[in-house]
Design a protein around this motif. Structure first.
Motif, mmCIF file in Angstrom:
data_model
loop_
_atom_site.group_PDB
_atom_site.id
_atom_site.type_symbol
_atom_site.label_atom_id
_atom_site.label_comp_id
_atom_site.label_asym_id
_atom_site.label_seq_id
_atom_site.Cartn_x
_atom_site.Cartn_y
_atom_site.Cartn_z
ATOM 1 N N ASN A 1 48.679 45.613 25.497
ATOM 2 C CA ASN A 1 48.236 46.037 26.564
ATOM 3 C C ASN A 1 46.637 45.498 26.454
ATOM 4 N N LEU A 2 46.095 45.423 27.484
ATOM 5 C CA LEU A 2 44.436 44.679 27.426
ATOM 6 C C LEU A 2 43.660 45.704 28.637
ATOM 7 N N ARG A 3 42.560 46.084 28.707
ATOM 8 C CA ARG A 3 41.789 46.544 29.365
ATOM 9 C C ARG A 3 40.959 45.269 30.193
ATOM 10 N N PHE A 4 40.827 45.662 31.771
ATOM 11 C CA PHE A 4 40.190 44.403 32.361
ATOM 12 C C PHE A 4 38.831 45.135 33.187
ATOM 13 N N ASN A 5 37.913 44.243 33.289
ATOM 14 C CA ASN A 5 36.849 44.515 34.332
ATOM 15 C C ASN A 5 36.929 43.365 35.148
ATOM 16 N N GLN A 6 37.243 43.580 36.452
ATOM 17 C CA GLN A 6 37.381 42.457 37.412
ATOM 18 C C GLN A 6 37.033 42.976 38.986
ATOM 19 N N SER A 7 36.244 41.886 39.364
ATOM 20 C CA SER A 7 35.985 42.024 40.947
ATOM 21 C C SER A 7 36.896 41.791 41.764
ATOM 22 N N VAL A 8 37.323 42.699 42.720
ATOM 23 C CA VAL A 8 38.511 42.420 43.748
ATOM 24 C C VAL A 8 38.056 41.423 44.669
ATOM 25 N N LEU A 9 36.778 41.285 44.919
ATOM 26 C CA LEU A 9 36.374 39.871 45.852
ATOM 27 C C LEU A 9 36.657 38.711 45.298
ATOM 28 N N THR A 10 36.043 38.716 44.045
ATOM 29 C CA THR A 10 36.426 37.461 43.122
ATOM 30 C C THR A 10 37.977 37.225 42.954
ATOM 31 N N MET A 11 38.741 38.103 42.745
ATOM 32 C CA MET A 11 40.049 37.968 42.484
ATOM 33 C C MET A 11 40.769 37.409 43.884
ATOM 34 N N LEU A 12 40.414 37.870 44.753
ATOM 35 C CA LEU A 12 41.182 37.355 46.178
ATOM 36 C C LEU A 12 40.239 36.103 46.712
ATOM 37 N N ALA A 13 39.309 35.599 46.285
ATOM 38 C CA ALA A 13 38.733 34.510 46.787
ATOM 39 C C ALA A 13 39.295 33.255 46.582
ATOM 40 N N PRO A 14 38.664 32.447 47.618
ATOM 41 C CA PRO A 14 39.728 31.140 48.057
ATOM 42 C C PRO A 14 39.847 30.475 46.708
#
Lengths: 356, 527
Positions: free
Chosen positions: A309-322
């Motif tokens: 398993n891994l920990r993430f740090n992720q922006s949802v806006l970036t994740m769903l970006a075009p």
């Protein structure tokens, strides 16, 4: 009366609602309200038997709830709605603690919750996830199962509020006092809407403030279309109060099947579920959390082996970006969300977890 | 009989004010619920006795019942507006029975004899259904039979304090924070909880308890509309098992002004440079780290897999007891349900076990678990440590966290002393974002206020920082503890666990502590 007397003038007072017409709500099933305890025990016995046959342990929960809410106001508003919800989730773990698998499902009609199938998926994941290999943290392409997408939706849903955006403390606040409504923030195939009459995920046909709910679109083809106004904020800004949201539905007309999502990934990770997801930075909806109960390495379109398993740090806006959304899979119900599985070009994992 | 109507307001007026939030499952009559006197005491005793006798007659080898009344008052404000005032009351009884080694449970808001019989029948039916599925039988450790009463320590009953006094406090608090140039918003809340609990078991215990908790909290926010940037400074973890005197005696206004200055400074702070730092973690942040990494990992029900589907399991296993190195040898972590002011402090737990104090980690070694009468025998212990708790009469009681606290150094060491040994480090205060994996290994915690330490001196504020580590590595890196005078008790009021979810209030005491060479992320650039 006492509260009113001692309070300063309530600058945000809005009168109670008068008579209004609400849509019929279809989110109630007698089968859920009248569930038979013995039948439930039998269904769970089958799941436990499946666990035993596979040599794994199982821990899970089966719930069936029914509720009725009646509201009356001095100004003549009257509404009454019944709703129900059935859900089952289970985590199967290998007895040596080296594998863990999770599966879940929900529906307002408990007969539509396929307990046996959910149990089989969890057991299968527990068996296939044993002896995971270490993997370096970093930014990887991913396929997120719908469950994993649902696990990230709460903070995005919470950002749909006109007032916080206008006040400059939301991810949808723009510069110089503006909001980001009208900007293309998301992939053009993504539309997010709310609909109290959705067949699979019907909702109470009124907002928390009692405004009759209608189908509303929050994101249309990647564009941030509207931010909901409460009754008070609508009056402040000379807008109509928004008739929603009462649920959050993201689905596409022609989803890519799950198998094809994986087959289309050269190298990357397949994620079952996220855990302990928290909002790190509301300005860009950066979330942190961890993968859990089934994480696999995919290479040349094939699921190769389980990984740690891994920990993430992720922006949802970036994740769903075009530029980041590669393919969109079928949507699944995880009330109050109905969201698709997704293949993403990049998802940022920042540290290793020893947890299984 | 003592009337306990709120502030002399009639119920009709109270409901008409729109402030009342009485849940559908509770009795509709506030006045009836909050009456505390001989008639209601007699009713609850009679119902409890009938329920226990009926359960025994139907085949239960053990039964216990909680007949509880709860009152809550919640007041929320922002700037100079009152956002919400709500009062709720809830009363009822929950019966737990053991039949053929399996549990059954049933609850009702009707505290009366006829309902007691119905509950016994329902609970026994459920227990028999469970017994058919179970592969192992529940065995309970013995506990002392007690007939007693216990009340938490408080000087001023919050439910006797007029509402306008409470509102005036909050609005003055808000005004104090808003007076700091650059503060854009402030929100504040007061929550008061009053629990009247009556416990009876088929073993013979009869225990009446009253617990009063007071929860003040506020958050300041600064927004820069031109740049589209904003920051918050929450002060939200100070609840205690005390009365209204806490609101009156503690220097809240000084804290509000300080939080105002801090959030303004935070908006202008530079973003942290990611890397490895020595940390001094203040009690206002360390309590949360203790909660997540120690409090949850030492729950025996988690280690045994009972919570695998939601809360998760633990990196600790029963076989580790007594020899696994949890941290540096200066690290001593004590569980204590008798600690003054502790949110999880009680006279007796929800199965009648007297409040206990015991080491979880002694001299850096993991030595013991949080247990209940059901769990203790599973690790070869003959007594429960008393960790059973239900958040309502309607909830199934299950293992919940006691107060878990890090013991201070024997001699006086200040926070500045701890910083003085650091060439390049960070001082972390207050609640930030916390996240930890389901076995309690990998965690990431932010802070509300984070400052640089350079050559032993505390300097400018930085933002976007979070420290990330692995529980045993982090506690092994601890090489300095504050002394007794630096010890503080902080708490979390709504710790969630279980399916269906229940909440628990729990405190963690600690001094500031120093940790060496810990990974620090820049959360604004990590994604």
């Amino acid at each position: 009366m006492q509260i009113a007397r001692v309070s300063p003038v309530h600058r945000e007072y809005v009168p109670t609602l008068g008579p209004l017409t609400y849509q019929e709500s279809n989110g109630f099933a007698d089968a859920t309200a009248d569930i038979d305890v013995a039948a439930r025990a039998l269904a769970l016995r089958d799941v436990l038997a499946a666990c035993r046959e596979a040599g794994v342990g199982g821990a899970g929960v089966h719930t069936a709830t029914a509720s009725a809410v009646a509201v009356a106001t001095a100004n003549g508003n009257r509404r009454y709605v019944r709703s129900s919800e059935g859900a089952f989730s289970v985590t199967a773990r290998s007895t040596d603690g080296t594998g863990s698998g999770y599966s879940a499902g929900d529906h307002f009609d408990v007969r539509r919750v396929d307990v046996a199938a959910i149990g089989r998926r969890a057991v299968d994941k527990a068996v296939r996830s044993q002896a995971p290999r270490p993997i370096e943290p970093g930014t990887y392409p991913v396929v997120l199962e719908a469950q994993a997408v649902a696990d990230l939706m709460g903070s995005l849903a919470g950002a749909f509020d006109a007032r916080t955006a206008d006040e400059g403390r939301s991810a949808f606040s723009g510069k110089d006092g503006k909001t980001r409504v009208g900007e293309t923030l998301f992939d053009s195939r993504l539309t997010l809407y709310s609909d109290p009459a959705h067949l699979e995920l019907p909702a109470v046909p009124a907002t928390d403030e009692g405004i009759p709910a209608e189908r509303i679109t929050l994101i249309r083809e990647g564009v941030l279309e509207r931010l909901p106004y409460s009754r008070f904020w609508a009056a402040e800004r000379t807008q109509a109060p928004t008739p929603g949201p009462v649920n959050f539905i993201m689905e596409v007309a022609k989803p890519t099947p799950m198998g094809a999502l994986i087959a289309g990934m050269t190298r990357g990770l397949l994620v079952t579920r996220f855990w302990y997801v928290r909002l790190v930075d509301p300005r860009t909806i950066v979330l942190t959390g961890l993968t859990r109960d089934g994480l696999w390495w995919v290479e040349d379109g094939q699921v190769r082996h389980p990984v740690r398993n891994l920990r993430f740090n992720q922006s949802v806006l970036t994740m769903l970006a075009p530029w980041n959304v590669e393919a969109i899979g079928p949507s699944e119900r995880r009330a109050p969300f109905m969201v698709p599985s997704l293949r993403l070009a990049g998802f940022t994992f920042t540290s290793r977890s020893d947890a299984i | 009989m003592r009337g306990m109507q709120p502030d002399g307001v009639s119920r009709r007026h109270f409901l008409a004010s729109g402030g009342a939030l009485v849940a559908g499952s509770t009795l509709p009559d506030w006045a009836e619920i909050v009456q505390v006197g001989p008639s209601t005491d007699a009713a609850r005793t009679e119902a409890a006795e009938v329920a226990l006798a009926e359960a025994s007659k139907l085949g239960a080898s053990y039964a216990d019942i909680r007949v509880n009344r709860y009152r809550r008052e919640s007041i929320a404000t922002r700037e100079q507006q009152v956002q919400n005032v709500s009062r709720s009351a809830s009363a009822g009884m929950g019966l737990r029975v053991l039949v053929n080694g399996a549990w059954g449970f049933a609850a009702s808001n009707r505290v009366e004899v006829a309902t007691a019989r119905t509950l016994a029948a329902e609970a026994v039916t459920m227990a028999r259904a469970h017994a058919a599925l179970a592969t192992a039988k529940v065995v309970l450790t013995p506990t002392d039979v007690v007939k007693t009463s216990w009340t938490s320590a408080f000087r001023r009953d919050p439910f006797e304090v007029p509402l306008d006094t409470k509102l005036a406090f909050l609005l003055k608090l808000n005004a104090t924070a808003m007076a700091v140039p650059g503060v854009s918003f402030v929100s504040s809340q007061l929550l008061f909880v009053d629990e009247h609990k009556y416990f009876a078991s088929s073993d013979g215990s009869r225990i009446a308890q009253r617990l009063v908790r007071t929860y003040p909290q506020f958050t300041t926010t600064a927004a820069d509309r031109a740049r589209g940037d904003f920051q918050s400074r929450p002060v939200v973890d100070r609840a205690q098992l005390v009365g209204y005197e806490y609101v009156e005696d503690y220097p809240w206004f000084a804290d509000a002004e300080k939080a105002g200055h801090e959030v303004v400074e935070k908006l202008k702070a530079t973003s942290v440079t990611a890397g490895r730092y020595d940390l001094v973690v203040d009690p206002s942040q360390l309590f949360l780290c203790i909660h997540e990494s120690v409090g949850h990992s030492t729950e025996l029900d988690r280690a045994l897999g009972y919570e695998a589907n939601m809360a998760g399991t633990s990196f600790l296993r029963p076989a580790d007891t007594g020899h696994l190195r949890f941290g540096a040898s200066i690290v001593n972590l004590v569980a204590d349900r008798s600690q003054p002011g502790g949110l999880a402090t009680t006279g007796y737990d929800d199965e009648g076990v007297k409040a206990d104090r015991w080491h979880l980690v002694r001299d850096g070694v993991f030595v013991d678990w949080q247990t209940t009468r059901e769990l203790a025998p599973l690790v070869g212990q003959s007594r429960s440590h008393g960790c059973l708790h239900a958040d309502s009469w309607a909830s199934v009681p299950f293992p919940r966290m006691p107060n878990v606290s890090l013991q201070p150094a024997a001699t006086e060491v200040t926070r500045d002393d701890l910083c003085s040994g650091i060439a390049r480090g960070l001082l972390i205060e207050g609640r930030g974002v916390s996240s930890i994996d389901q076995q309690r290994y990998n965690f990431q915690f932010g802070g509300a206020v984070i400052r640089e330490i350079r050559n032993g001196k505390v300097g400018a504020m930085v933002k976007d920082a979070a420290y990330q580590s692995r529980t045993p590595d982090f506690w092994a890196s601890c090489d300095g503890l504050g002394g007794p005078a630096s010890y503080r008790l902080w708490g979390t009021s709504a710790d969630g666990k279980g399916e269906p979810g229940q909440i628990n209030a729990v405190s963690h005491g600690c001094p500031p502590a120093r940790f060496r060479n810990v990974t620090v992320l820049n959360t604004a650039s990590a994604s």
